[in-house]
Design a protein around this motif. Structure first.
Motif, PDB file in Angstrom:
ATOM      1  N   TYR A  53      39.742  49.330  35.434  1.00 20.01           N
ATOM      2  CA  TYR A  53      38.717  49.157  36.453  1.00 20.01           C
ATOM      3  C   TYR A  53      38.731  50.326  37.427  1.00 20.01           C
ATOM      4  O   TYR A  53      39.777  50.727  37.902  1.00 20.01           O
ATOM      5  N   ARG A  54      37.540  50.855  37.729  1.00 22.31           N
ATOM      6  CA  ARG A  54      37.418  52.034  38.591  1.00 22.31           C
ATOM      7  C   ARG A  54      37.803  51.749  40.031  1.00 22.31           C
ATOM      8  O   ARG A  54      38.254  52.633  40.743  1.00 22.31           O
ATOM      9  N   ASN A  55      37.613  50.519  40.474  1.00 21.91           N
ATOM     10  CA  ASN A  55      37.927  50.201  41.870  1.00 21.91           C
ATOM     11  C   ASN A  55      38.391  48.757  41.981  1.00 21.91           C
ATOM     12  O   ASN A  55      38.306  47.983  41.039  1.00 21.91           O
ATOM     13  N   ARG A  56      38.876  48.425  43.138  1.00 19.01           N
ATOM     14  CA  ARG A  56      39.443  47.093  43.365  1.00 19.01           C
ATOM     15  C   ARG A  56      38.383  45.996  43.238  1.00 19.01           C
ATOM     16  O   ARG A  56      38.675  44.899  42.760  1.00 19.01           O
ATOM     17  N   LEU A  57      37.166  46.284  43.641  1.00 15.82           N
ATOM     18  CA  LEU A  57      36.090  45.293  43.562  1.00 15.82           C
ATOM     19  C   LEU A  57      35.823  44.883  42.116  1.00 15.82           C
ATOM     20  O   LEU A  57      35.716  43.689  41.812  1.00 15.82           O
ATOM     21  N   GLU A  58      35.737  45.851  41.213  1.00 20.75           N
ATOM     22  CA  GLU A  58      35.548  45.538  39.791  1.00 20.75           C
ATOM     23  C   GLU A  58      36.702  44.695  39.270  1.00 20.75           C
ATOM     24  O   GLU A  58      36.496  43.732  38.531  1.00 20.75           O
ATOM     25  N   ALA A  59      37.903  45.076  39.640  1.00 21.61           N
ATOM     26  CA  ALA A  59      39.086  44.335  39.185  1.00 21.61           C
ATOM     27  C   ALA A  59      39.089  42.908  39.738  1.00 21.61           C
ATOM     28  O   ALA A  59      39.413  41.960  39.012  1.00 21.61           O
ATOM     29  N   ASP A  60      38.721  42.734  40.990  1.00 20.52           N
ATOM     30  CA  ASP A  60      38.667  41.389  41.588  1.00 20.52           C
ATOM     31  C   ASP A  60      37.653  40.499  40.883  1.00 20.52           C
ATOM     32  O   ASP A  60      37.912  39.319  40.645  1.00 20.52           O
ATOM     33  N   ARG A  61      36.497  41.067  40.544  1.00 24.84           N
ATOM     34  CA  ARG A  61      35.473  40.290  39.847  1.00 24.84           C
ATOM     35  C   ARG A  61      35.970  39.838  38.478  1.00 24.84           C
ATOM     36  O   ARG A  61      35.766  38.697  38.077  1.00 24.84           O
ATOM     37  N   ALA A  62      36.625  40.744  37.768  1.00 23.81           N
ATOM     38  CA  ALA A  62      37.159  40.391  36.449  1.00 23.81           C
ATOM     39  C   ALA A  62      38.276  39.356  36.586  1.00 23.81           C
ATOM     40  O   ALA A  62      38.348  38.405  35.806  1.00 23.81           O
TER      41      ALA A  62
END
Length: 122
Positions: free
Chosen positions: A95-104
């Motif tokens: 994931y490029r950023n924390r937001l993408e990782a949090d969503r996943a």
């Protein structure tokens, strides 16, 4: 006097509109060096990405967890088994950023409640 104020108002309004058009039609040229730096800054670098860890432990269990993940989510996110002495770990995503990782993570934790986000060391 009234006509003078009206003429003054109209001339100021016309000059304001003309200035606004000049600003709106101006063009900013960007140096190729700045474009190159911007591309490098925002390109995906796996060393600065986030991952999700689903499991750590023995190899047999890691394969079971990886199989369950692939059955549940298919190829939605990349997944692999990583060996770090003395355990095997199941990692998901890049994931490029924390937001993408949090969503996943929100989706993944419905099936893997102990999953967590981390940033791999370089």
């Amino acid at each position: 006097m009234r006509h003078l104020l009206l003429c003054l108002f109209l001339s100021l309004s016309a000059s304001y509109v003309y200035c606004q058009n000049e600003v709106a039609s101006s063009h900013i040229e960007v140096s190729p060096a700045i474009e190159k730096i911007t591309e490098a800054k925002f390109s995906i670098d796996s060393s600065s990405s986030y991952k999700i860890q689903l499991f750590y432990g023995n190899l047999n269990e890691a394969h079971k967890v990886l199989g369950k993940f692939k059955t549940t989510y298919g190829d939605m996110w990349s997944s692999k088994i990583k060996f770090e002495t003395p355990n095997y770990k199941v990692w998901v995503g890049n994931y490029r950023n924390r937001l993408e990782a949090d969503r996943a993570l929100m989706r993944i934790q419905t099936k893997f409640p102990s999953a967590f986000i981390f940033k791999p060391k370089k």
